[in-house]
Design a protein around this motif. Sequence first.
Motif, PDB file in Angstrom:
ATOM      1  N   ALA A 118       0.842  -1.205   0.000  1.00 23.79           N
ATOM      2  CA  ALA A 118       0.000   0.000   0.000  1.00 23.79           C
ATOM      3  C   ALA A 118       0.875   1.253   0.000  1.00 23.79           C
ATOM      4  O   ALA A 118       0.646   2.184  -0.760  1.00 23.79           O
ATOM      5  CB  ALA A 118      -0.931  -0.009   1.206  1.00 23.79           C
ATOM      6  N   GLY A 121       2.742   2.011  -3.331  1.00 24.05           N
ATOM      7  CA  GLY A 121       1.938   2.269  -4.527  1.00 24.05           C
ATOM      8  C   GLY A 121       1.693   1.029  -5.362  1.00 24.05           C
ATOM      9  O   GLY A 121       1.100   1.106  -6.432  1.00 24.05           O
ATOM     10  N   VAL A 122       2.171  -0.139  -4.877  1.00 23.92           N
ATOM     11  CA  VAL A 122       1.964  -1.369  -5.647  1.00 23.92           C
ATOM     12  C   VAL A 122       0.476  -1.722  -5.663  1.00 23.92           C
ATOM     13  O   VAL A 122      -0.073  -2.131  -6.689  1.00 23.92           O
ATOM     14  CB  VAL A 122       2.806  -2.524  -5.065  1.00 23.92           C
ATOM     15  N   ASP A 124      -1.969   0.365  -5.569  1.00 27.61           N
ATOM     16  CA  ASP A 124      -2.606   1.252  -6.549  1.00 27.61           C
ATOM     17  C   ASP A 124      -2.350   0.787  -7.975  1.00 27.61           C
ATOM     18  O   ASP A 124      -3.220   0.875  -8.827  1.00 27.61           O
ATOM     19  CB  ASP A 124      -2.103   2.685  -6.378  1.00 27.61           C
ATOM     20  N   ARG A 125      -1.134   0.305  -8.220  1.00 26.65           N
ATOM     21  CA  ARG A 125      -0.852  -0.199  -9.567  1.00 26.65           C
ATOM     22  C   ARG A 125      -1.782  -1.377  -9.875  1.00 26.65           C
ATOM     23  O   ARG A 125      -2.365  -1.425 -10.950  1.00 26.65           O
ATOM     24  CB  ARG A 125       0.599  -0.630  -9.684  1.00 26.65           C
ATOM     25  N   PHE A 126      -1.919  -2.302  -8.929  1.00 24.32           N
ATOM     26  CA  PHE A 126      -2.830  -3.426  -9.149  1.00 24.32           C
ATOM     27  C   PHE A 126      -4.235  -2.915  -9.435  1.00 24.32           C
ATOM     28  O   PHE A 126      -4.928  -3.409 -10.308  1.00 24.32           O
ATOM     29  CB  PHE A 126      -2.864  -4.354  -7.931  1.00 24.32           C
ATOM     30  N   ARG A 127      -4.655  -1.891  -8.667  1.00 19.14           N
ATOM     31  CA  ARG A 127      -6.016  -1.391  -8.833  1.00 19.14           C
ATOM     32  C   ARG A 127      -6.214  -0.673 -10.159  1.00 19.14           C
ATOM     33  O   ARG A 127      -7.339  -0.527 -10.613  1.00 19.14           O
ATOM     34  CB  ARG A 127      -6.372  -0.461  -7.663  1.00 19.14           C
ATOM     35  N   SER A 128      -5.126  -0.207 -10.769  1.00 14.69           N
ATOM     36  CA  SER A 128      -5.261   0.455 -12.064  1.00 14.69           C
ATOM     37  C   SER A 128      -5.146  -0.551 -13.209  1.00 14.69           C
ATOM     38  O   SER A 128      -5.182  -0.174 -14.363  1.00 14.69           O
ATOM     39  CB  SER A 128      -4.194   1.542 -12.226  1.00 14.69           C
ATOM     40  N   MET A 129      -4.990  -1.831 -12.859  1.00 17.14           N
ATOM     41  CA  MET A 129      -4.874  -2.874 -13.879  1.00 17.14           C
ATOM     42  C   MET A 129      -6.155  -3.705 -13.928  1.00 17.14           C
ATOM     43  O   MET A 129      -6.901  -3.740 -12.955  1.00 17.14           O
ATOM     44  CB  MET A 129      -3.684  -3.793 -13.547  1.00 17.14           C
ATOM     45  N   PRO A 130      -6.391  -4.367 -15.063  1.00 14.44           N
ATOM     46  CA  PRO A 130      -7.628  -5.158 -15.183  1.00 14.44           C
ATOM     47  C   PRO A 130      -7.546  -6.480 -14.429  1.00 14.44           C
ATOM     48  O   PRO A 130      -7.766  -7.534 -14.995  1.00 14.44           O
ATOM     49  CB  PRO A 130      -7.752  -5.370 -16.696  1.00 14.44           C
ATOM     50  N   ILE A 131      -7.223  -6.426 -13.142  1.00 20.05           N
ATOM     51  CA  ILE A 131      -7.092  -7.633 -12.329  1.00 20.05           C
ATOM     52  C   ILE A 131      -8.431  -7.952 -11.685  1.00 20.05           C
ATOM     53  O   ILE A 131      -9.172  -7.036 -11.328  1.00 20.05           O
ATOM     54  CB  ILE A 131      -6.037  -7.412 -11.221  1.00 20.05           C
ATOM     55  N   ASN A 290     -12.224  -1.071  -0.242  1.00 17.31           N
ATOM     56  CA  ASN A 290     -13.104  -0.281  -1.112  1.00 17.31           C
ATOM     57  C   ASN A 290     -12.960   1.210  -0.855  1.00 17.31           C
ATOM     58  O   ASN A 290     -13.174   2.020  -1.742  1.00 17.31           O
ATOM     59  CB  ASN A 290     -14.562  -0.697  -0.911  1.00 17.31           C
ATOM     60  N   LEU A 292     -10.368   2.758  -0.505  1.00 17.64           N
ATOM     61  CA  LEU A 292      -9.215   3.307  -1.209  1.00 17.64           C
ATOM     62  C   LEU A 292      -9.663   4.154  -2.384  1.00 17.64           C
ATOM     63  O   LEU A 292      -8.967   5.050  -2.822  1.00 17.64           O
ATOM     64  CB  LEU A 292      -8.305   2.175  -1.710  1.00 17.64           C
ATOM     65  N   SER A 293     -10.863   3.877  -2.925  1.00 14.99           N
ATOM     66  CA  SER A 293     -11.325   4.652  -4.081  1.00 14.99           C
ATOM     67  C   SER A 293     -12.244   5.797  -3.668  1.00 14.99           C
ATOM     68  O   SER A 293     -12.907   6.385  -4.495  1.00 14.99           O
ATOM     69  CB  SER A 293     -12.033   3.735  -5.078  1.00 14.99           C
TER      70      SER A 293
ATOM     71  N   THR B  79      -9.072   5.575 -12.788  1.00 13.25           N
ATOM     72  CA  THR B  79     -10.018   4.655 -12.124  1.00 13.25           C
ATOM     73  C   THR B  79      -9.694   4.367 -10.658  1.00 13.25           C
ATOM     74  O   THR B  79     -10.332   3.509 -10.054  1.00 13.25           O
ATOM     75  CB  THR B  79     -10.148   3.279 -12.828  1.00 13.25           C
ATOM     76  N   LEU B  80      -8.722   5.059 -10.067  1.00 10.12           N
ATOM     77  CA  LEU B  80      -8.380   4.752  -8.677  1.00 10.12           C
ATOM     78  C   LEU B  80      -9.331   5.417  -7.692  1.00 10.12           C
ATOM     79  O   LEU B  80      -9.458   4.993  -6.548  1.00 10.12           O
ATOM     80  CB  LEU B  80      -6.949   5.207  -8.367  1.00 10.12           C
ATOM     81  N   LEU B  81      -9.983   6.481  -8.129  1.00  8.99           N
ATOM     82  CA  LEU B  81     -10.794   7.287  -7.223  1.00  8.99           C
ATOM     83  C   LEU B  81     -12.118   7.569  -7.919  1.00  8.99           C
ATOM     84  O   LEU B  81     -12.151   7.786  -9.128  1.00  8.99           O
ATOM     85  CB  LEU B  81     -10.031   8.589  -6.973  1.00  8.99           C
ATOM     86  N   ARG B 103      -9.084   0.212 -17.738  1.00 12.23           N
ATOM     87  CA  ARG B 103      -7.823  -0.323 -17.189  1.00 12.23           C
ATOM     88  C   ARG B 103      -7.044  -1.111 -18.227  1.00 12.23           C
ATOM     89  O   ARG B 103      -5.822  -1.211 -18.149  1.00 12.23           O
ATOM     90  CB  ARG B 103      -8.125  -1.210 -15.975  1.00 12.23           C
ATOM     91  N   SER B 114       6.190   2.092  -8.332  1.00 14.86           N
ATOM     92  CA  SER B 114       5.415   1.014  -7.716  1.00 14.86           C
ATOM     93  C   SER B 114       5.715  -0.319  -8.376  1.00 14.86           C
ATOM     94  O   SER B 114       4.907  -0.867  -9.095  1.00 14.86           O
ATOM     95  CB  SER B 114       3.928   1.338  -7.797  1.00 14.86           C
TER      96      SER B 114
END
Lengths: 294, 379
Positions: A118, A121-122, A124-131, A290, A292-293, B79-81, B103, B114
Amino acid sequence: MTAPTTALPSTAPPPPTPGGSFVPPALPDSRAARLRWAATDSWTLTRRTLMHWARQPGTLVLALLFPVMIVLMFGYLFGGQMDVPGGGDYREFLMPGMFAMTMVFGIETTFAAVSTDAARGVTDRFRSMPISPSAVVVGRCTADLLNSLVGLAVMVACGRAVGWSWHDGLLRALGAFGLFLLLRFALLWIGIYLGLAAKGPESLVAIQVLVWPLGFLSNTYASPETMPGWLGAIAEWNPLSATVGAARELFGNPGWGGDSFAARHAVELAVAWPVLITLVFFPLAVRRYNRLSR
Amino acid sequence: MTASIGAPPGVSPGTPGSRTPRTPSTAGGVAIRAEGLRKAYAGQPALDGFDLEVPRGTVHGLLGPNGAGKTTAVRILSTLLRADAGRVEVAGYDVARHPAEVRMRIGLLGQHASVDEVLDGRQNLEMFGRLYHLPPRAARARAAELLERFGLADTGTKPVSGYSGGMRRRLDLAAAMILAPQVMFLDEPTTGLDPRARTEVWEAVRSLVAGGTTVLLTTQYLEEADRLAEAITVVDHGRVIARGTPDALKARLGGDRIDVVVAEDAELPAATAVLERLSGTAAEVDAAQRRIGVPVRDRVAALTAIAAGLREAGVDAVDIALRRPTLDEVFMDLTGSRTPPAEAANAAGAADAADAATEAGTAEPAAASTARSDREAHT
């Protein structure tokens, strides 16, 4: 300006599709495909932790040997002074508690991993990816349970070496190990919740301050009956004590007996406590994630 | 070298027809469109009606003082926020309704590098490739290709924790580029890097754009925006206060400037008097540098008049320079007397990690906010 020595191409070939639009892999559009994505992502993230072990075997070995050191310290250094209620070998009494302690120390592993990701920023990177949204957590969960399995294996070997064994059959012993993993599973959510809530991995010291009383204020090392009344009551109702008491019962190791409700229903409580912890901290961890957004 | 920006190997173009409900809007050549974005933290507005439109294939600079709302904007766009109000379309998809589609098409470079510190560069890129659902073989090939392209091919099995700041940033950029994104968000990509590493990152950004990617860049360094961005949006208090090309923004200040540097401190007053008399305006005097600056209109005539005037006054000028206004001066003019971002960054090390609501609307020095930046970087 002079170009850096690691020269990068100043021009690159255009993308294969016209208009500069690259068509990415298609997103899953059925339930089965989504499940497959979630499984692949979870496994990728579990593998990440396994690769950490491979790259830093020293860290892993130290973490595994730490409980062994405590066994030796309590088993031999202090153990001579200990009287097991109802007689019996102190190390036989100690080992089930040490298995459970290994599970409790796991909170620190979970916390450190979650808070580092957290803060760096890792996450956040995961959250910006289509995971798959659940994969980050499932991957963590799988890796940490694997870690605990290895930890239990090391402790079993250590226990056998100091004269501990189970006496009531393999099946009941496996039941006890199941209870340890259940406890670890429940504590996982506390670790994830705290890891997301903390400012960064620096707060690990604070977690240790929380973990140690939980570990020592229990029936792991001494019988609560030997403690002052109020302290004994806390130790008796400690979730850790329930697991330890139940494991002593299932292993056929000497216990501290006792006639309280907690002592008589150790197995039931060893299931109820982790379920309760999970019921509280799983939603808290999800909510924190959740948020986090927000 | 193989196609580095293009599709990773092993990825066949999907059939758009099979995803009709999520077909991108046919919004012409616009890669990023934000309309009326609002976002408040605990009642304090961080974005207050923010608009942005970035044409496809361009580099757009987002500038503003600390707490202006830059990072908040980038986090909403990527899409983070979630925004409180407003509409965002990135790569043709609505960010709130189809975040997964967005994404698939964006890359994000946050303020921290990161990447996984324990793994090596190749392991990092393979892992992120797998998370983008490239088949294992394609993920390996793409990782090798990107390492080569970003000058990291010879790092072997060294863990990222042993990388220099510039190497780490390049790996970060490579990880964000695995799917050759249509839109790349760079949130202060060079803050805290030394000049050489900064040049390396700039080169990487340029080659990204050459491959057709649209870039949105926030930065503390106006020079960086000047060099990289075709258009700039200046934000303050969560609102857009100016937009245009760097040249157009500089033209707002009007005319050019002449700077004179004198040899002795004692000559400063005489030289200042000459410049003020000939330009008809008050001069800006930097006593430490012994530099005096004035805006001028008639460039060459002003230059010769000032040179002659200085000689008459018996002042020895070390340097006389005619120049366009800098983006820093434009920025100071636009945002009032507030600290220019480059200075703030120098003072604070890594400022503006947060755009926190409490910071928005205050002119507190950047240094005071740094202590909170780490904590708020991921809120």
